[in-house]
Design a protein around this motif. Structure first.
Motif, PDB file in Angstrom:
ATOM      1  N   GLY B  92      41.278  50.262   2.033  1.00  0.00           N
ATOM      2  CA  GLY B  92      42.511  50.483   2.768  1.00  0.00           C
ATOM      3  C   GLY B  92      42.447  51.615   3.780  1.00  0.00           C
ATOM      4  O   GLY B  92      43.235  51.663   4.720  1.00  0.00           O
ATOM      5  N   VAL B  93      41.539  52.512   3.596  1.00  0.00           N
ATOM      6  CA  VAL B  93      41.471  53.693   4.472  1.00  0.00           C
ATOM      7  C   VAL B  93      40.318  53.634   5.470  1.00  0.00           C
ATOM      8  O   VAL B  93      40.502  53.851   6.667  1.00  0.00           O
ATOM      9  CB  VAL B  93      41.366  54.989   3.631  1.00  0.00           C
ATOM     10  CG1 VAL B  93      41.171  56.197   4.529  1.00  0.00           C
ATOM     11  CG2 VAL B  93      42.616  55.163   2.758  1.00  0.00           C
ATOM     12  N   LEU B  94      39.133  53.357   4.962  1.00  0.00           N
ATOM     13  CA  LEU B  94      37.954  53.442   5.836  1.00  0.00           C
ATOM     14  C   LEU B  94      37.892  52.309   6.861  1.00  0.00           C
ATOM     15  O   LEU B  94      38.367  51.200   6.613  1.00  0.00           O
ATOM     16  CB  LEU B  94      36.668  53.399   4.998  1.00  0.00           C
ATOM     17  CG  LEU B  94      36.469  54.525   3.994  1.00  0.00           C
ATOM     18  CD1 LEU B  94      35.074  54.433   3.386  1.00  0.00           C
ATOM     19  CD2 LEU B  94      36.667  55.888   4.637  1.00  0.00           C
ATOM     20  N   ASP B  95      37.275  52.627   7.991  1.00  0.00           N
ATOM     21  CA  ASP B  95      37.019  51.624   9.015  1.00  0.00           C
ATOM     22  C   ASP B  95      35.562  51.179   9.000  1.00  0.00           C
ATOM     23  O   ASP B  95      35.184  50.211   9.652  1.00  0.00           O
ATOM     24  CB  ASP B  95      37.356  52.201  10.398  1.00  0.00           C
ATOM     25  CG  ASP B  95      38.820  52.583  10.477  1.00  0.00           C
ATOM     26  OD1 ASP B  95      39.655  51.678  10.599  1.00  0.00           O
ATOM     27  OD2 ASP B  95      39.127  53.798  10.345  1.00  0.00           O
ATOM     28  N   CYS B  96      34.767  51.925   8.299  1.00  0.00           N
ATOM     29  CA  CYS B  96      33.344  51.597   8.202  1.00  0.00           C
ATOM     30  C   CYS B  96      32.834  52.210   6.907  1.00  0.00           C
ATOM     31  O   CYS B  96      33.123  53.375   6.611  1.00  0.00           O
ATOM     32  CB  CYS B  96      32.583  52.161   9.408  1.00  0.00           C
ATOM     33  SG  CYS B  96      30.819  51.802   9.388  1.00  0.00           S
ATOM     34  N   ILE B  97      32.087  51.428   6.123  1.00  0.00           N
ATOM     35  CA  ILE B  97      31.532  51.928   4.862  1.00  0.00           C
ATOM     36  C   ILE B  97      30.046  52.200   5.049  1.00  0.00           C
ATOM     37  O   ILE B  97      29.322  51.360   5.600  1.00  0.00           O
ATOM     38  CB  ILE B  97      31.717  50.900   3.727  1.00  0.00           C
ATOM     39  CG1 ILE B  97      33.217  50.694   3.452  1.00  0.00           C
ATOM     40  CG2 ILE B  97      31.008  51.351   2.464  1.00  0.00           C
ATOM     41  CD1 ILE B  97      33.495  49.877   2.214  1.00  0.00           C
TER      42      ILE B  97
END
Lengths: 265, 265, 265, 265
Positions: B92-97
């Protein structure tokens, strides 16, 4: 001089005609790029992988060809020596004496080169740390000769492979010498089962640009009119048109790098 | 996108305030350079050399800070995971892992990251050949996710040292993914006797420029308002003004590199 | 011969007295162990790190000392050459000619050594893969000389360090030659800032035993009556009593290894 | 215990039948050699090169097979974990928990293993210096658990190759732990283009003997009734008869090594 240096030519002298063709082309390209040009070729490849490989025309004939090139093209010429006595013999013709990488710790050879008073270009051994080249530099300086260049040509990385550590460029510049990047030997794949080193020509321009970006004072290239038929180092030699394209790229990098080179050191 | 990507931030999350300050600065600099900016920080350093080192605020608190940054700065945020279950939590938060280098072969972790549908950035293991990263790429692709980046961060070179093999950039691009160059981890000196990795900050800009020149699609940087006091990776983190200068240099390289990148591959 | 060979002596010739003392001791120890003994010392260290290091008595004086040792101790003597002309000069005195590791690809030097008809011991370059030594072997064979030994002395492993790859022993034996393990050069830490190679004497016996266990036909050792005062390679040279203990250990390994050596290849 | 330890079994659990056959054979051979035997197999290979490779029966089924082996053969069993939660689950069955090499710096995983109170065997990362393993040791010790083994399994040497540095054995013993030598993973050729690691089975016995000679407290071997058909690590696994021959050789080395081990450290 802050003008970059391009040392280029065939790996080994073949015919005078081929050498002249390559030298002529590279000189024009270097001028177009605004770089200094120095012709390069070996008269004897004394450490070929296999005993049956072509070694070159030898000292006497080789110097004759180099002298012709020097006069015809009106440019400095460089070649490498393998035994101390050759330094004095080469003195009248060469403008720069090169010490091969495997011999980069041989005291007598380096001192003999230094004693000619000519600029000496020592290739960094594939087994040497950049900082340890200071001892080879001191061997030249012990002769009173301070015209010294060091050339990065890749470091052993496992078996049959080399890697270029770009940190070596600023590290060797800190020794107070000019640092050249040898793009075509750096992409050699040393040894191999078939008696000659293989190579990855496709990576030479990329590494040359990166090294130039990292502050190299010059670039060393093996070029050939027909690398597939070159008698030595064909797989890593550049075609003439590739060398031309590369020099045009380096020209562009040179125009912007002045301001960021200082950050590196 | 052909616009270069700048992933930058502190190594590990400290206070929200510090993170915001760094992110704010880097975002402005990236815009000035015309690059895309992505904030980066770890919520947990799960593989610190020593057990007594600072590890970060942890998953929950960390995500909260990252969410604040994302909203305040209106920019994408990236962080790394260490266990498969974290992927879904971060979604829900990150745009890239990001997958850490040591974990670049852990199938479950990579698959969990892929399953989020988010872009996945896999750091190349210090022990991996560039061509072998194709297997890690396939692990992401097996989830139907094709938004993949690979990051070069240096290769083990003897004990306690890394070397950057610039050939890895075109070699990994051939796998059909974006290739990022991590300039600050590449200058780590891993291990050492004192329980934390040391580093050579002075070489980070040089390597970043060289890698950019070699075709990297983006650059990854650890930056800090006060690297000497950073709770992790201080010795290789850049000062804000250094990061700014570097981005301005990269901007210039970017303007000229388009025409020579093709020659490399 | 299936009897193991012990090549041992000081790194470089100092006084005749010191050389005799070391040779006398090692000869007796070798006999006690049931091994063949060959005295070893250099007359000139042509590739010392620093130009100001002690190089030895030189060719003429050195050969005189070696001749004395040969006659007084009634044992074969070995030394290394650095330029082709030295091979012929050494022929009357030496029983075995050695090619230094850095020079292990120099065609003229190897051919000159081969032409003497004496056994030739080529040290594997720190930058060479074991299988690539076949080309150096062929250079000797091209002279009609088939008395060839190859010596493992460690491979470059990052900067300023060497590693011994025990696989090289069976790999080089497959070339049809005797393989010697140089225990004391293998523990050198090449280069370093102070102008001479440092070393890890403490690991030399361990590596020698492991290599013997791995099938080495002989062991090469630098020993000195007082390594702390040796004029070359002191940090990796063994004390006499250490060399004695080691040979007694190797004797025990030799008694049991016959049956397992075959499994290795 | 000064009695050497043999950790051996298939790379990964296949059928219970195959596991029992291998364990039965190895237990008898170990007894004949006078060594302690510990059965070893993975229940899940979480880091296979390719996503399509066989991974094993999984945690639950795997523990069941391991429990059967433990009871049927009346011998300790070892397996490796990949996520912290698995440590507690394995506690009832395993006698020793192993940390994989790539995960040798993952703090949570090591701490979880330590918290079980079981002996912990940490494989040295291919990217780790021997001396840096002290930090991983401290992570176990932080849980109050001092039953620690470190396993040498080769160090990255260029791309797609490993080298065993025998110095690592005494260096890691100096950390106050038992040191095991993993002979079959040390001969892996990591990666490669075809999605699985290749290997050099022919060098495993040679390296095992050399490492034992260098003071290893035990040996780790992957063995299989039919390595050509093994579902994992076949190319580096030993045939049963090879493992038997090797243990008989190690027995002989063990009888003579007591007196020379001390010289090494």
């Amino acid at each position: 001089s802050p003008t970059p240096l391009i040392i280029a030519g065939p790996c080994v002298l073949e015919t005078e005609d081929v050498a002249l063709k390559i030298g002529q082309f590279m000189k024009e390209v270097a001028e177009k790029a605004g770089f200094l040009y120095c012709f390069k070729a070996s008269f004897d490849k004394a450490n070929r992988t296999s005993i049956s490989s072509y070694r070159g025309p030898g000292l006497e004939k080789g110097l004759k060809i180099l002298d012709t090139i020097k006069k015809e093209l009106n440019c400095p010429v460089l070649s490498d020596i393998h035994e101390p006595y050759q330094a004095e013999v080469c003195k009248g013709v060469l403008d720069c004496i090169q010490i091969p990488a495997f011999l980069s710790r041989q005291t007598d050879l380096i001192v003999a080169a230094g004693n000619t008073g000519l600029p000496v270009n020592i290739k960094k051994g594939q087994f040497m740390a950049p900082w340890d080249m200071k001892h080879s530099v001191k061997k030249v300086e012990s002769t009173g000769n301070n015209a010294i260049m060091l050339t990065e040509r890749g470091t052993q990385f496992g078996y049959n492979n080399l890697v270029v550590d770009m940190r070596s460029i600023p590290l060797m510049k800190q020794l107070g010498v000019k640092v050249i990047f040898d793009a075509t030997h750096s992409v050699q794949l040393p040894g191999g089962g078939d008696g000659c080193s293989s190579g990855q020509r496709e990576f030479a321009p990329l590494l040359a640009r990166a090294a130039f970006c990292a502050g190299a004072d010059g670039v060393f290239l093996e070029v050939h009119v027909d690398p597939e038929k070159a008698l030595c180092d064909g797989p890593n030699s550049l075609y003439l048109h590739q060398a031309e394209k590369l020099l045009m790229d380096l020209k562009k990098i040179n125009e912007i790098r002045r301001e960021f080179v200082d950050v590196a050191s």
